[in-house]
Design an enzyme around this catalytic site. Structure first.
Site, mmCIF file in Angstrom:
data_model
loop_
_atom_site.group_PDB
_atom_site.id
_atom_site.type_symbol
_atom_site.label_atom_id
_atom_site.label_comp_id
_atom_site.label_asym_id
_atom_site.label_seq_id
_atom_site.Cartn_x
_atom_site.Cartn_y
_atom_site.Cartn_z
ATOM 1 N N GLY A 14 45.509 -0.908 -32.840
ATOM 2 C CA GLY A 14 46.651 -0.223 -33.453
ATOM 3 C C GLY A 14 46.357 1.210 -33.823
ATOM 4 O O GLY A 14 46.706 1.661 -34.922
ATOM 5 N N ARG A 17 49.254 5.151 -34.269
ATOM 6 C CA ARG A 17 50.092 5.643 -35.377
ATOM 7 C C ARG A 17 49.407 5.344 -36.706
ATOM 8 O O ARG A 17 48.526 4.487 -36.770
ATOM 9 C CB ARG A 17 51.444 4.906 -35.427
ATOM 10 C CG ARG A 17 52.411 5.195 -34.327
ATOM 11 C CD ARG A 17 53.825 4.722 -34.721
ATOM 12 N NE ARG A 17 53.894 3.311 -35.057
ATOM 13 C CZ ARG A 17 54.111 2.338 -34.182
ATOM 14 N NH1 ARG A 17 54.256 2.629 -32.912
ATOM 15 N NH2 ARG A 17 54.177 1.074 -34.564
ATOM 16 N N VAL A 57 47.861 -7.789 -29.686
ATOM 17 C CA VAL A 57 46.919 -8.698 -30.363
ATOM 18 C C VAL A 57 47.514 -10.091 -30.599
ATOM 19 O O VAL A 57 46.784 -11.016 -30.960
ATOM 20 C CB VAL A 57 46.388 -8.114 -31.697
ATOM 21 C CG1 VAL A 57 45.645 -6.806 -31.464
ATOM 22 C CG2 VAL A 57 47.488 -7.962 -32.730
ATOM 23 N N ASN A 83 42.861 -3.319 -37.183
ATOM 24 C CA ASN A 83 43.882 -2.613 -37.984
ATOM 25 C C ASN A 83 45.311 -3.028 -37.637
ATOM 26 O O ASN A 83 46.186 -3.024 -38.508
ATOM 27 C CB ASN A 83 43.720 -1.098 -37.772
ATOM 28 C CG ASN A 83 44.935 -0.320 -38.236
ATOM 29 O OD1 ASN A 83 45.143 -0.115 -39.434
ATOM 30 N ND2 ASN A 83 45.789 0.101 -37.297
ATOM 31 N N SER A 137 45.702 -5.980 -47.127
ATOM 32 C CA SER A 137 46.759 -5.314 -47.900
ATOM 33 C C SER A 137 46.604 -5.681 -49.372
ATOM 34 O O SER A 137 46.149 -6.787 -49.698
ATOM 35 C CB SER A 137 48.129 -5.788 -47.405
ATOM 36 O OG SER A 137 49.149 -5.399 -48.304
ATOM 37 N N TYR A 150 54.244 -11.898 -44.953
ATOM 38 C CA TYR A 150 53.221 -10.889 -44.655
ATOM 39 C C TYR A 150 52.084 -10.971 -45.683
ATOM 40 O O TYR A 150 50.896 -10.961 -45.322
ATOM 41 C CB TYR A 150 53.882 -9.511 -44.674
ATOM 42 C CG TYR A 150 52.963 -8.324 -44.652
ATOM 43 C CD1 TYR A 150 52.387 -7.883 -43.460
ATOM 44 C CD2 TYR A 150 52.678 -7.616 -45.819
ATOM 45 C CE1 TYR A 150 51.551 -6.768 -43.442
ATOM 46 C CE2 TYR A 150 51.856 -6.504 -45.802
ATOM 47 C CZ TYR A 150 51.289 -6.085 -44.614
ATOM 48 O OH TYR A 150 50.467 -4.981 -44.604
ATOM 49 N N ALA A 152 51.176 -13.517 -47.453
ATOM 50 C CA ALA A 152 50.407 -14.753 -47.246
ATOM 51 C C ALA A 152 49.494 -14.616 -46.033
ATOM 52 O O ALA A 152 48.334 -15.077 -46.049
ATOM 53 C CB ALA A 152 51.363 -15.931 -47.065
ATOM 54 N N ALA A 153 49.980 -13.968 -44.962
ATOM 55 C CA ALA A 153 49.152 -13.781 -43.762
ATOM 56 C C ALA A 153 47.955 -12.885 -44.081
ATOM 57 O O ALA A 153 46.828 -13.148 -43.638
ATOM 58 C CB ALA A 153 49.996 -13.179 -42.643
ATOM 59 N N LYS A 154 48.179 -11.832 -44.857
ATOM 60 C CA LYS A 154 47.069 -10.951 -45.240
ATOM 61 C C LYS A 154 46.102 -11.690 -46.176
ATOM 62 O O LYS A 154 44.885 -11.464 -46.133
ATOM 63 C CB LYS A 154 47.596 -9.672 -45.892
ATOM 64 C CG LYS A 154 48.317 -8.722 -44.937
ATOM 65 C CD LYS A 154 47.423 -8.171 -43.844
ATOM 66 C CE LYS A 154 48.039 -6.951 -43.159
ATOM 67 N NZ LYS A 154 47.224 -6.471 -42.014
HETATM 68 N N1 LIG Z 1 51.326 1.428 -44.554
HETATM 69 C C1 LIG Z 1 51.098 0.686 -45.616
HETATM 70 O O1 LIG Z 1 51.625 0.935 -46.720
HETATM 71 C C2 LIG Z 1 50.148 -0.488 -45.511
HETATM 72 C C3 LIG Z 1 49.789 -1.143 -46.700
HETATM 73 C C4 LIG Z 1 48.926 -2.219 -46.639
HETATM 74 C C5 LIG Z 1 48.409 -2.614 -45.426
HETATM 75 N N2 LIG Z 1 48.767 -1.971 -44.277
HETATM 76 C C6 LIG Z 1 48.199 -2.449 -43.023
HETATM 77 O O2 LIG Z 1 47.579 -1.369 -42.353
HETATM 78 C C7 LIG Z 1 47.660 -1.567 -40.944
HETATM 79 C C8 LIG Z 1 48.304 -0.363 -40.286
HETATM 80 O O3 LIG Z 1 49.596 -0.183 -40.856
HETATM 81 P P1 LIG Z 1 50.480 1.126 -40.550
HETATM 82 O O4 LIG Z 1 51.404 1.273 -41.702
HETATM 83 O O5 LIG Z 1 49.595 2.243 -40.142
HETATM 84 O O6 LIG Z 1 51.343 0.583 -39.300
HETATM 85 P P2 LIG Z 1 52.195 1.381 -38.213
HETATM 86 O O7 LIG Z 1 52.448 2.781 -38.641
HETATM 87 O O8 LIG Z 1 53.353 0.493 -37.915
HETATM 88 O O9 LIG Z 1 51.210 1.387 -36.942
HETATM 89 C C9 LIG Z 1 50.804 0.161 -36.398
HETATM 90 C C10 LIG Z 1 49.899 0.398 -35.195
HETATM 91 O O10 LIG Z 1 49.526 -0.905 -34.686
HETATM 92 C C11 LIG Z 1 50.058 -1.074 -33.362
HETATM 93 N N3 LIG Z 1 50.478 -2.474 -33.251
HETATM 94 C C12 LIG Z 1 51.451 -3.108 -33.949
HETATM 95 N N4 LIG Z 1 51.553 -4.392 -33.568
HETATM 96 C C13 LIG Z 1 50.617 -4.560 -32.579
HETATM 97 C C14 LIG Z 1 50.241 -5.656 -31.766
HETATM 98 N N5 LIG Z 1 50.860 -6.834 -31.858
HETATM 99 N N6 LIG Z 1 49.243 -5.491 -30.866
HETATM 100 C C15 LIG Z 1 48.614 -4.298 -30.745
HETATM 101 N N7 LIG Z 1 48.929 -3.215 -31.497
HETATM 102 C C16 LIG Z 1 49.927 -3.348 -32.386
HETATM 103 C C17 LIG Z 1 51.196 -0.049 -33.254
HETATM 104 O O11 LIG Z 1 51.479 0.361 -31.913
HETATM 105 P P3 LIG Z 1 52.591 -0.434 -31.019
HETATM 106 O O12 LIG Z 1 53.812 -0.619 -31.870
HETATM 107 O O13 LIG Z 1 52.805 0.446 -29.819
HETATM 108 O O14 LIG Z 1 51.951 -1.738 -30.642
HETATM 109 C C18 LIG Z 1 50.594 1.109 -34.056
HETATM 110 O O15 LIG Z 1 49.624 1.794 -33.281
HETATM 111 C C19 LIG Z 1 48.436 -2.870 -40.745
HETATM 112 O O16 LIG Z 1 47.545 -3.950 -40.599
HETATM 113 C C20 LIG Z 1 49.220 -2.992 -42.032
HETATM 114 O O17 LIG Z 1 49.557 -4.335 -42.314
HETATM 115 C C21 LIG Z 1 49.638 -0.920 -44.292
#
Ligand SMILES: NC(=O)c1ccc[n+]([C@@H]2O[C@H](COP(=O)([O-])OP(=O)(O)OC[C@H]3O[C@@H](n4cnc5c(N)ncnc54)[C@H](OP(=O)(O)O)[C@@H]3O)[C@@H](O)[C@H]2O)c1
Length: 258
Positions: A14, A17, A57, A83, A137, A150, A152-154
């Site tokens: 991931g 972005r 994934v 990630n 998370s 979400y 619960a999965a985390k």
């Molecule tokens: N942002 C927050 O506030 C926050 C807080 C706590 C935890 N997190 C965790 O941090 C991580 C990143 O979050 P983010 O906010 O940066 O997300 P994001 O901006 O939505 O970016 C997600 C990235 O993962 C890729 N992705 C999504 N689903 C995928 C899949 N099934 N297979 C392969 N790649 C996949 C996306 O590209 P494609 O869509 O092209 O696949 C993108 O590159 C996640 O695990 C999220 O749960 C985020």
């Protein structure tokens, strides 16, 4: 911070972005050779030298191909950052979350990492060195109402990560988790924009509403992808060589206990 990853080979899922893109950039700047992945090909925005392959994934065959390709193109994997993850809100609460939604959220946030670890960690164990980070998370500690599935999965990912750490610690492989709070990635910016559109208010007002809904952030701002990436870059470095099985909540002081 001295953070030399020269010669290290890293896989970050991931990485096109948000938090993943920042992790890719930090590890690459620290000298690692990085291969990243996402479902949609968007490799044009990646830093120079970063390798990309399309993978989902949630698809076991895709994860297997990713592991094989990473091993072949990098010549082995020293650092694995799981990630990729996320999930859409279900404002209706527990009764609004059907089986398909539960299965999807577990595939995305738990099983993808489990499968990729199963494919890549054995070679680390054989070599006697390697580092794995799971991006969990803060909601793994305190569930967020509309994100119960979400959260619960985390939570499951975090428990799995702790167990894996114990299993491979004596083999020279470290496993840690990073649990971000509200971090302004494209995913969160979209939620803020939706709130602003729905209320007719400004983005700042919408952000304030969202922050209030999670109980406030004592440090006074939301996180940035670089905040999270700096921590990950430290954890995968040799400076963190005595850290394993740990959970780093990084949330501007939101959680009072975990
Ligand atoms: N942002 C927050 O506030 C926050 C807080 C706590 C935890 N997190 C965790 O941090 C991580 C990143 O979050 P983010 O906010 O940066 O997300 P994001 O901006 O939505 O970016 C997600 C990235 O993962 C890729 N992705 C999504 N689903 C995928 C899949 N099934 N297979 C392969 N790649 C996949 C996306 O590209 P494609 O869509 O092209 O696949 C993108 O590159 C996640 O695990 C999220 O749960 C985020």
């Amino acid at each position: 911070m001295v953070n030399n990853l020269a010669g290290r080979r890293a896989v970050v899922t991931g990485g096109t972005r948000g938090i993943g893109a920042a992790i890719v950039r930090k590890l690459s700047e620290a000298g690692a050779t990085v291969l990243t992945t996402a479902r949609s090909a968007n490799a044009t925005d990646l830093p120079p030298g970063v390798l990309f392959t399309t993978a989902d994934v949630t698809d076991p065959d895709s994860v297997r191909r990713l592991a094989d390709e990473a091993t072949r193109r990098l010549g082995g994997v020293d650092i694995l950052v799981n990630n990729a993850g996320g999930g859409a809100a279900r404002p209706g609460g527990y009764s609004d979350i059907d089986d398909k939604t539960w299965q999807d959220i577990l595939e995305t946030n738990l099983l993808g990492a489990v499968r990729l670890d199963r494919a890549l960690v054995p070679a680390m164990v054989e070599r006697g060195s390697g580092v794995v980070v799971h991006i969990s998370s803060s909601s793994a500690h305190v569930p967020v109402g509309a994100l119960l599935h979400y959260s619960a999965a985390k939570g499951a990912l975090s428990t799995y990560s702790k167990g894996l750490a114990e299993e491979v610690a004596a083999k020279g492989v470290r496993v840690n988790r990073v649990s971000p709070g509200m971090t302004e990635t494209p995913a969160v910016a979209g939620v803020i924009a939706d709130i602003a559109a729905a209320t007719g208010g400004s983005r700042d007002d919408a952000r304030a509403t969202l922050v209030e809904s999670i109980g406030g952030i004592p440090i006074g701002r939301t996180g940035t992808p670089d905040d999270i990436a700096n921590l990950v870059a430290f954890l995968v470095s040799d400076e963190a060589s005595w850290i394993t099985g740990a959970d780093y909540v990084i949330d501007g002081g939101m959680l009072k206990a975990s």
